[in-house]
Write an enzyme that holds these catalytic residues in place. Structure first.
Site, PDB file in Angstrom:
ATOM      1  N   GLU A 190     -17.803  37.312  11.845  1.00 45.76           N
ATOM      2  CA  GLU A 190     -18.364  38.369  12.458  1.00 45.76           C
ATOM      3  C   GLU A 190     -18.796  39.272  11.145  1.00 45.76           C
ATOM      4  OE1 GLU A 190     -19.459  38.291  15.318  1.00 45.76           O
ATOM      5  OE2 GLU A 190     -17.933  36.921  16.201  1.00 45.76           O
ATOM      6  N   CYS A 219     -11.660  42.540  20.091  1.00 47.24           N
ATOM      7  CA  CYS A 219     -11.775  42.430  18.838  1.00 47.24           C
ATOM      8  C   CYS A 219     -12.999  42.947  17.950  1.00 47.24           C
ATOM      9  CB  CYS A 219     -12.268  40.734  18.679  1.00 47.24           C
ATOM     10  SG  CYS A 219     -11.250  39.656  19.277  1.00 47.24           S
ATOM     11  N   HIS A 267     -12.975  35.083  14.139  1.00 44.81           N
ATOM     12  CA  HIS A 267     -12.741  34.684  15.398  1.00 44.81           C
ATOM     13  C   HIS A 267     -12.426  33.080  15.180  1.00 44.81           C
ATOM     14  CE1 HIS A 267     -14.960  37.571  18.248  1.00 44.81           C
ATOM     15  NE2 HIS A 267     -13.753  37.504  18.493  1.00 44.81           N
TER      16      HIS A 267
END
Length: 202
Positions: free
Chosen positions: A84, A146, A165
């Site tokens: 991410e 998250c 992730h």
């Protein structure tokens, strides 16, 4: 000993069907494997709670002052590793395990709408994909704990953080494959942190 640096790795606590969250299992594996001889790996389990997450992340940056923080989350239904790039400040509407949701639906009222990691996740994912590994790049971390933890960490840590992730299914979800891959991914990020010119190869 001089020249040692701390890297923090967090995983999440129990959530829905995960009595032991795979992200926490992976963090424990990284503690065992390590990230190189000059790096102390500090691991922390973060409850799936907005209030606790905010407190723990702020505390990590204030007390440990790590070189880098890596937050592991589990992507349900995914069989690939997702890097991410961006943490988002607003849009948090889903309740946590305590049944709580921030009234403002924000991480930080008045904070920037999004923060990007100093690490060029696109460059890292491209490097691994070229080596045949299922690692993909994302700019949408999902507006749940998250994403919330990531934004808080980017904010407190001068953007020296990563959110990875991990898959909940498929070949890469087994710890014996996943943990060495995470070790290599994080070391690649740390190399880029040392030498930002690494990040220019789009």
């Amino acid at each position: 000993m001089e020249g040692r640096e701390t890297v923090v790795v967090t995983g999440f606590g129990p959530f829905r069907q995960f009595l032991v969250n795979p992200s926490w299992t992976a963090a424990q594996g990284l503690k065992v494997f390590g990230l190189g001889e000059r790096i102390d790996v500090y691991i922390k389990e973060v409850p799936v709670s907005y209030v606790q997450t905010q407190k723990i992340i702020a505390d990590i940056w204030q007390t440990l002052q790590p070189k880098f923080a890596v937050h592991l989350g589990t992507a349900r239904g995914s069989s690939v590793v997702i890097l991410e790039q961006t943490g988002k400040n607003s849009g948090y509407r889903d309740r946590d395990v305590c049944g709580f949701c921030p009234e403002s639906h924000c991480c930080l009222e008045g904070g920037p709408e999004k923060l990007d990691s100093v690490i060029n996740m696109r460059a890292v994912s491209k490097e691994f994909r070229q080596a045949g590994v299922d690692v993909i790049y994302s700019r949408d971390a999902g507006r749940y704990l998250c994403d919330f933890a990531y934004y808080c960490s980017l904010c407190h840590g001068g953007r020296r953080a990563a959110l990875i992730h991990i898959p909940s299914s498929g070949r890469l979800s087994s710890a014996d494959r996943l943990v060495p891959l995470l070790q290599t991914l994080i070391r690649t990020m740390l190399d880029q942190l040392e030498d930002p010119s690494d990040s220019q190869s789009q």
